[in-house]
Design a protein around this motif. Structure first.
Motif, PDB file in Angstrom:
ATOM      1  N   GLY A  19      15.135 -10.382  48.931  1.00  0.00           N
ATOM      2  CA  GLY A  19      14.631 -11.710  49.054  1.00  0.00           C
ATOM      3  C   GLY A  19      15.821 -12.879  49.680  1.00  0.00           C
ATOM      4  N   TYR A  20      16.876 -12.627  49.044  1.00  0.00           N
ATOM      5  CA  TYR A  20      17.960 -13.642  49.226  1.00  0.00           C
ATOM      6  C   TYR A  20      18.793 -13.295  50.425  1.00  0.00           C
ATOM      7  CZ  TYR A  20      16.387 -16.732  45.383  1.00  0.00           C
ATOM      8  OH  TYR A  20      15.693 -17.603  44.346  1.00  0.00           O
ATOM      9  N   ARG A  21      19.018 -11.844  50.709  1.00  0.00           N
ATOM     10  CA  ARG A  21      19.761 -11.657  51.833  1.00  0.00           C
ATOM     11  C   ARG A  21      19.675 -12.511  52.993  1.00  0.00           C
ATOM     12  NH1 ARG A  21      18.586  -5.732  52.805  1.00  0.00           N
ATOM     13  NH2 ARG A  21      19.368  -5.517  50.467  1.00  0.00           N
ATOM     14  N   PRO A  22      20.802 -12.867  53.652  1.00  0.00           N
ATOM     15  CA  PRO A  22      22.090 -12.500  53.353  1.00  0.00           C
ATOM     16  C   PRO A  22      22.782 -13.379  52.566  1.00  0.00           C
ATOM     17  CG  PRO A  22      21.947 -13.946  55.498  1.00  0.00           C
ATOM     18  CD  PRO A  22      20.597 -13.388  54.981  1.00  0.00           C
ATOM     19  N   SER A  23      22.320 -14.350  51.920  1.00  0.00           N
ATOM     20  CA  SER A  23      22.947 -15.245  50.981  1.00  0.00           C
ATOM     21  C   SER A  23      23.379 -14.328  49.662  1.00  0.00           C
ATOM     22  CB  SER A  23      22.221 -16.502  50.449  1.00  0.00           C
ATOM     23  OG  SER A  23      21.962 -17.137  51.885  1.00  0.00           O
ATOM     24  N   ASN A  24      24.424 -14.416  48.853  1.00  0.00           N
ATOM     25  CA  ASN A  24      24.556 -14.034  47.757  1.00  0.00           C
ATOM     26  C   ASN A  24      23.797 -14.795  46.706  1.00  0.00           C
ATOM     27  OD1 ASN A  24      25.966 -12.108  48.919  1.00  0.00           O
ATOM     28  ND2 ASN A  24      27.936 -13.131  48.474  1.00  0.00           N
ATOM     29  N   VAL A  25      23.383 -14.230  45.494  1.00  0.00           N
ATOM     30  CA  VAL A  25      22.726 -14.735  44.340  1.00  0.00           C
ATOM     31  C   VAL A  25      23.659 -15.231  43.140  1.00  0.00           C
ATOM     32  CG1 VAL A  25      20.571 -14.667  43.255  1.00  0.00           C
ATOM     33  CG2 VAL A  25      20.922 -13.364  45.364  1.00  0.00           C
ATOM     34  N   PRO A  26      23.281 -16.381  42.617  1.00  0.00           N
ATOM     35  CA  PRO A  26      24.065 -16.604  41.366  1.00  0.00           C
ATOM     36  C   PRO A  26      23.835 -15.726  40.315  1.00  0.00           C
ATOM     37  CG  PRO A  26      23.267 -18.643  42.304  1.00  0.00           C
ATOM     38  CD  PRO A  26      22.684 -17.533  43.098  1.00  0.00           C
ATOM     39  N   VAL A  27      24.868 -15.277  39.682  1.00  0.00           N
ATOM     40  CA  VAL A  27      24.756 -14.415  38.376  1.00  0.00           C
ATOM     41  C   VAL A  27      23.743 -15.048  37.295  1.00  0.00           C
ATOM     42  CG1 VAL A  27      25.884 -13.442  36.323  1.00  0.00           C
ATOM     43  CG2 VAL A  27      26.808 -13.046  38.744  1.00  0.00           C
ATOM     44  N   GLN A  28      23.803 -16.193  37.248  1.00  0.00           N
ATOM     45  CA  GLN A  28      23.037 -16.849  36.083  1.00  0.00           C
ATOM     46  C   GLN A  28      21.713 -16.820  36.398  1.00  0.00           C
ATOM     47  OE1 GLN A  28      23.748 -21.012  35.656  1.00  0.00           O
ATOM     48  NE2 GLN A  28      22.879 -21.298  33.666  1.00  0.00           N
ATOM     49  N   PHE A  29      21.527 -16.927  37.649  1.00  0.00           N
ATOM     50  CA  PHE A  29      19.767 -16.887  38.141  1.00  0.00           C
ATOM     51  C   PHE A  29      19.572 -15.300  37.787  1.00  0.00           C
ATOM     52  CE2 PHE A  29      16.849 -15.641  41.504  1.00  0.00           C
ATOM     53  CZ  PHE A  29      15.705 -16.407  41.456  1.00  0.00           C
ATOM     54  N   CYS A  30      20.179 -14.528  38.507  1.00  0.00           N
ATOM     55  CA  CYS A  30      19.851 -12.897  38.196  1.00  0.00           C
ATOM     56  C   CYS A  30      19.297 -12.588  36.741  1.00  0.00           C
ATOM     57  CB  CYS A  30      20.816 -12.098  38.619  1.00  0.00           C
ATOM     58  SG  CYS A  30      21.269 -12.268  40.616  1.00  0.00           S
ATOM     59  N   ALA A  31      20.482 -13.132  35.824  1.00  0.00           N
ATOM     60  CA  ALA A  31      20.292 -12.927  34.639  1.00  0.00           C
ATOM     61  C   ALA A  31      19.068 -13.370  33.760  1.00  0.00           C
ATOM     62  CB  ALA A  31      21.568 -13.321  33.801  1.00  0.00           C
ATOM     63  N   LYS A  32      18.754 -14.611  34.215  1.00  0.00           N
ATOM     64  CA  LYS A  32      17.328 -14.986  33.738  1.00  0.00           C
ATOM     65  C   LYS A  32      16.397 -14.318  34.180  1.00  0.00           C
ATOM     66  CE  LYS A  32      15.040 -19.729  33.510  1.00  0.00           C
ATOM     67  NZ  LYS A  32      15.121 -20.824  33.771  1.00  0.00           N
ATOM     68  N   GLN A  33      16.203 -14.041  35.449  1.00  0.00           N
ATOM     69  CA  GLN A  33      15.161 -13.250  36.002  1.00  0.00           C
ATOM     70  C   GLN A  33      14.937 -12.090  35.357  1.00  0.00           C
ATOM     71  OE1 GLN A  33      12.767 -14.501  38.676  1.00  0.00           O
ATOM     72  NE2 GLN A  33      13.938 -16.268  37.677  1.00  0.00           N
ATOM     73  N   LEU A  34      16.196 -11.417  34.943  1.00  0.00           N
ATOM     74  CA  LEU A  34      15.926  -9.945  34.443  1.00  0.00           C
ATOM     75  C   LEU A  34      15.878 -10.136  32.928  1.00  0.00           C
ATOM     76  CD1 LEU A  34      16.538  -9.228  37.356  1.00  0.00           C
ATOM     77  CD2 LEU A  34      18.124  -7.504  36.582  1.00  0.00           C
ATOM     78  N   ASN A  35      15.692 -11.088  32.341  1.00  0.00           N
ATOM     79  CA  ASN A  35      15.568 -11.416  30.828  1.00  0.00           C
ATOM     80  C   ASN A  35      16.837 -11.055  30.064  1.00  0.00           C
ATOM     81  OD1 ASN A  35      14.061 -12.269  28.524  1.00  0.00           O
ATOM     82  ND2 ASN A  35      13.498  -9.958  28.204  1.00  0.00           N
ATOM     83  N   MET A  36      18.115 -11.330  30.687  1.00  0.00           N
ATOM     84  CA  MET A  36      19.221 -10.979  30.056  1.00  0.00           C
ATOM     85  C   MET A  36      20.202 -12.338  29.990  1.00  0.00           C
ATOM     86  SD  MET A  36      19.905  -7.628  32.477  1.00  0.00           S
ATOM     87  CE  MET A  36      20.828  -6.685  31.507  1.00  0.00           C
ATOM     88  N   GLU A  37      21.190 -12.148  29.003  1.00  0.00           N
ATOM     89  CA  GLU A  37      22.317 -12.962  28.815  1.00  0.00           C
ATOM     90  C   GLU A  37      23.211 -12.551  29.966  1.00  0.00           C
ATOM     91  OE1 GLU A  37      22.244 -15.452  26.628  1.00  0.00           O
ATOM     92  OE2 GLU A  37      20.538 -14.968  25.615  1.00  0.00           O
ATOM     93  N   GLU A  38      23.779 -13.837  30.271  1.00  0.00           N
ATOM     94  CA  GLU A  38      24.872 -13.783  31.603  1.00  0.00           C
ATOM     95  C   GLU A  38      25.736 -12.490  31.456  1.00  0.00           C
ATOM     96  OE1 GLU A  38      27.649 -16.605  34.292  1.00  0.00           O
ATOM     97  OE2 GLU A  38      26.087 -17.480  33.103  1.00  0.00           O
ATOM     98  N   ASN A  39      26.465 -12.536  30.276  1.00  0.00           N
ATOM     99  CA  ASN A  39      27.516 -11.452  30.031  1.00  0.00           C
ATOM    100  C   ASN A  39      26.867  -9.822  30.077  1.00  0.00           C
ATOM    101  OD1 ASN A  39      29.703 -13.124  29.919  1.00  0.00           O
ATOM    102  ND2 ASN A  39      29.449 -13.379  27.787  1.00  0.00           N
TER     103      ASN A  39
END
Length: 210
Positions: free
Chosen positions: A140-160
């Motif tokens: 959905g975001y290609r070719p832009s890269n996606v912030p890790v913080q956003f990915c973590a939130k979407q996947l129900n995870m802490e950033e680390n």
């Protein structure tokens, strides 16, 4: 008990307890053996059906975990209307549709309200759902890269936690962002599968969740 032909309430409770333990440790084969015996016992005597809806919930989730759509359809055709409309079965079907439609948002929402021991199955499927979700986000975001913080939130995870998991899957992280053009290099998590067509027809799997 099967060898001794014990077909009473004690047998039902024993199989149910054993099935719950098998689910809690991710042993699908052991669970499936108990499930098969319980299905027979439930249909021998209506008085044995105290926990019927709970175990039909597990059975629907089991078919989702093993990607056995044929088994699920057959099960739903066999169940009475009131059984299909019961809370646990409706819950399991919502999970199934969330997985098949790749609706990861709904999946993680359902995980928070999992009844009985079903959370063990959902947690074991979590990596598979997250993998599919990560691919959708990258696409959905290609070719832009996606912030890790956003990915973590979407996947129900802490950033680390996300960083460790994503890198283990082969994801490339640069400057705090997921590199979407490298998403094809991801290593797909293993999912429980029957060994062959005959096992799939019988609803048989082998060993533990990976």
């Amino acid at each position: 008990m099967r060898v001794q032909s014990i077909r009473n309430e004690f047998a039902v409770k024993s199989y149910e307890t054993h099935a719950r333990i098998a689910i809690s440790i991710g042993d699908l084969s052991e669970y499936n053996q108990c499930q098969t015996q319980l299905w027979e016992l439930y249909h021998e005597n209506e008085e044995f059906k105290t926990h019927f809806h709970e175990f039909m919930c597990y059975r629907v989730l089991y078919y989702s975990a093993t990607n056995n759509t044929q088994g699920l359809v057959k099960l739903l055709e066999t169940l009475q209307h009131e059984d299909r409309k019961s809370g646990p079965v409706k819950y399991a079907l919502k999970v199934h549709f969330a997985i098949t439609s790749r609706d990861y948002y709904t999946y993680f929402k359902l995980l928070k309200s999992a009844p009985f021991s079903s959370s063990f199955i959902l947690l074991k499927l979590q990596d598979f759902v997250r993998f599919q979700a990560l691919k959708l986000i990258a696409k959905g975001y290609r070719p832009s890269n996606v912030p890790v913080q956003f990915c973590a939130k979407q996947l129900n995870m802490e950033e680390n936690e996300f960083l460790e998991w994503a890198r283990a899957c082969g994801a490339v992280i640069e400057d705090g962002k997921l590199v979407t053009k490298m998403i094809k290099s991801l290593k797909k998590p293993k999912k429980a599968e029957p060994k062959d067509a005959d096992d799939k027809r019988k609803g048989v799997t082998h060993g533990f969740f990976d």
